[in-house]
Design a protein around this motif. Structure first.
Motif, short mmCIF file in Angstrom:
data_model
loop_
_atom_site.label_atom_id
_atom_site.label_comp_id
_atom_site.label_asym_id
_atom_site.label_seq_id
_atom_site.Cartn_x
_atom_site.Cartn_y
_atom_site.Cartn_z
N SER A 113 1.04 -1.28 -0.04
CA SER A 113 -0.24 -0.12 -0.19
C SER A 113 0.81 0.81 0.10
O SER A 113 0.18 2.16 -0.41
CB SER A 113 -1.35 -0.72 1.30
OG SER A 113 -1.56 -1.27 0.87
N LEU A 114 2.06 1.35 0.50
CA LEU A 114 3.40 2.33 0.73
C LEU A 114 3.55 2.28 -0.14
O LEU A 114 3.03 3.83 -1.24
CB LEU A 114 4.18 2.18 1.68
CG LEU A 114 3.71 2.22 3.17
CD1 LEU A 114 4.87 1.53 4.43
CD2 LEU A 114 3.29 3.67 3.71
N ASN A 115 3.83 1.31 -0.56
CA ASN A 115 4.65 1.84 -2.64
C ASN A 115 3.39 2.11 -3.21
O ASN A 115 3.91 3.24 -4.53
CB ASN A 115 5.53 0.46 -3.45
CG ASN A 115 6.21 -0.42 -2.50
OD1 ASN A 115 7.08 0.31 -1.63
ND2 ASN A 115 6.14 -1.90 -2.04
N GLU A 116 2.39 1.79 -3.26
CA GLU A 116 0.82 2.21 -4.18
C GLU A 116 1.17 3.92 -4.50
O GLU A 116 0.46 4.35 -5.23
CB GLU A 116 0.23 1.17 -3.96
CG GLU A 116 0.80 0.45 -4.75
CD GLU A 116 -1.36 -0.94 -4.36
OE1 GLU A 116 -2.38 0.42 -4.43
OE2 GLU A 116 -0.93 -1.66 -5.25
N LEU A 117 0.77 4.27 -3.24
CA LEU A 117 0.69 5.58 -2.59
C LEU A 117 1.73 6.25 -2.89
O LEU A 117 1.69 7.68 -3.24
CB LEU A 117 0.71 5.85 -0.59
CG LEU A 117 -0.63 5.02 0.04
CD1 LEU A 117 -0.77 5.20 0.95
CD2 LEU A 117 -1.36 6.15 -0.74
N ARG A 118 3.35 5.84 -2.48
CA ARG A 118 4.46 6.94 -3.88
C ARG A 118 4.38 6.81 -5.17
O ARG A 118 4.66 7.62 -5.05
CB ARG A 118 5.58 5.99 -3.17
CG ARG A 118 6.18 6.20 -1.42
CD ARG A 118 7.36 5.52 -0.73
NE ARG A 118 7.83 5.04 -0.14
CZ ARG A 118 7.96 3.95 0.39
NH1 ARG A 118 7.14 3.06 -0.22
NH2 ARG A 118 7.97 3.72 2.42
N SER A 119 3.89 5.82 -5.51
CA SER A 119 3.84 5.95 -7.38
C SER A 119 2.61 7.14 -7.30
O SER A 119 3.04 7.92 -8.24
CB SER A 119 3.20 5.01 -7.50
OG SER A 119 2.64 5.00 -8.87
N ILE A 120 1.74 6.68 -6.19
CA ILE A 120 0.27 8.33 -7.06
C ILE A 120 0.70 9.37 -6.07
O ILE A 120 0.98 10.65 -7.03
CB ILE A 120 -0.47 8.19 -6.29
CG1 ILE A 120 -1.20 6.14 -6.33
CG2 ILE A 120 -1.89 8.81 -6.38
CD1 ILE A 120 -2.39 6.17 -5.93
N SER A 121 1.90 9.33 -4.76
CA SER A 121 2.01 11.12 -5.01
C SER A 121 3.30 11.28 -5.72
O SER A 121 3.07 12.39 -6.27
CB SER A 121 2.77 10.80 -3.90
OG SER A 121 3.42 12.16 -3.57
N LYS A 122 3.73 10.73 -6.88
CA LYS A 122 4.84 10.62 -7.55
C LYS A 122 4.37 11.62 -8.98
O LYS A 122 4.65 12.35 -9.51
CB LYS A 122 5.99 9.65 -7.78
CG LYS A 122 7.13 10.01 -8.94
CD LYS A 122 8.16 8.40 -9.13
CE LYS A 122 8.85 9.59 -9.95
NZ LYS A 122 9.84 7.61 -10.65
N MET A 123 3.83 10.90 -9.09
CA MET A 123 2.34 10.81 -10.29
C MET A 123 2.07 12.74 -9.99
O MET A 123 1.65 13.43 -11.04
CB MET A 123 1.61 10.00 -10.48
CG MET A 123 0.55 10.54 -12.05
SD MET A 123 -0.75 9.30 -12.04
CE MET A 123 0.31 7.25 -11.41
N LEU A 124 1.36 12.86 -8.72
CA LEU A 124 0.70 13.66 -9.00
C LEU A 124 2.12 15.10 -8.71
O LEU A 124 1.42 16.70 -9.48
CB LEU A 124 -0.12 13.68 -7.20
CG LEU A 124 -1.62 13.34 -7.63
CD1 LEU A 124 -2.21 13.03 -5.77
CD2 LEU A 124 -2.65 13.91 -8.16
N THR A 125 2.63 14.69 -7.93
CA THR A 125 3.78 15.96 -8.22
C THR A 125 4.90 16.32 -8.69
O THR A 125 4.70 17.17 -9.02
CB THR A 125 4.68 15.98 -6.47
OG1 THR A 125 5.06 14.43 -6.79
CG2 THR A 125 4.42 15.81 -5.02
#
Length: 269
Positions: A113-125
């Motif tokens: 879940s943390l890895n997927e959250l990092r991926s989404i966060s990177k996509m947004l930022t």
């Protein structure tokens, strides 16, 4: 030559000069008007281009937010819920070995879940449309559809990115492929969706295909996505970037797009 003839001669010269001056004046006025009209037309086209680019940006952003919302709910949310339920069950266990196994399983779910959250966060930022990479975006989109179980997907590209594409072309290609995907998922009934991107010496080629029931070109109006988009929108977007296209309906629907490299601004062969 008498005085009368001289007067007539000078009058003719004066009239000729006046006519020439007037002709030059009208020519200059005509050229100025044409330049003004040309300038206004260029400004109008520039404004229209900016509006189309802004609309495409907004559409891509909206789709991106929908995908992120889906990932948060369908993947991360479910994994964290499962981790929570496993944790509740762990509290009821008295076996140390069983507790260790349960905690290890929970750690895996939380880490995913943390890895997927990092991926989404990177996509947004890091979402900078000036450097938007349609290949990476479509690759992730096809992977998301495959993981969701909606259908099997196949995605290939001859390169990780095509740096010579400007923002307008990048975003337009994304929207074209997105609309094909949505039409396919909603109407084709197919089980396999494919997108292949290849670069030749003269053109960038994209093929989109499914193995569904195909489309009836006489019923184009029936294939529409929210907001009035559909097959006509796909064709309009393709034409707006200077590309050609071809539909085929053998064993599903195939869309073949060819963008000549010499029609890409600032491209050097």
């Amino acid at each position: 030559m008498g005085e009368k003839e001289i007067n007539v001669f000078f009058l003719s010269v004066i009239l000729t000069v006046l006519l020439l001056v007037m002709a030059v004046y009208f020519i200059i006025i005509s050229i100025r008007r044409r330049n003004i009209l040309y300038k206004r037309e260029r400004e109008a086209n520039a404004i229209l281009h900016k509006q189309e680019l802004l609309e495409t940006r907004q559409e891509v952003q909206q789709k991106l937010m929908q995908n992120i919302g889906s990932e948060l709910h369908d993947t991360i949310g479910q994994k964290l819920t499962l981790a929570y339920l496993q944790m509740e069950n762990t509290l009821l266990s008295d076996d140390p070995e069983d507790i260790k196994k349960r905690i290890a399983a929970q750690n895996v779910l939380i880490q995913e879940s943390l890895n997927e959250l990092r991926s989404i966060s990177k996509m947004l930022t890091t979402q900078n449309f000036a450097d938007f990479n349609f290949v990476h975006y479509l690759e992730k989109e096809m992977a998301r559809i495959h993981e969701s179980g909606l259908c099997q997907t196949v995605f290939t590209s001859s390169a990780d990115s095509f740096d010579f594409l400007n923002e307008h072309i990048n975003l337009s290609l994304v929207r074209i492929c997105q609309e094909f995907i949505q039409n396919s998922l909603k109407h084709s009934g197919g089980t396999v969706l494919e997108i292949h991107i290849t670069l030749t010496a003269t053109a960038l080629n994209i093929s989109c295909a499914d193995n569904g029931k195909g489309i009836n070109r006489d019923q184009v109006a029936a294939y529409r996505i929210g907001g009035g988009s559909g097959l006509k929108s796909i064709e309009r977007r393709i034409q707006s970037i200077g590309a050609s296209f071809r539909w085929e309906c053998s064993k599903g629907t195939q869309l073949y797009i060819s963008l000549p490299l010499n029609k890409i601004p600032h491209h050097e062969a």
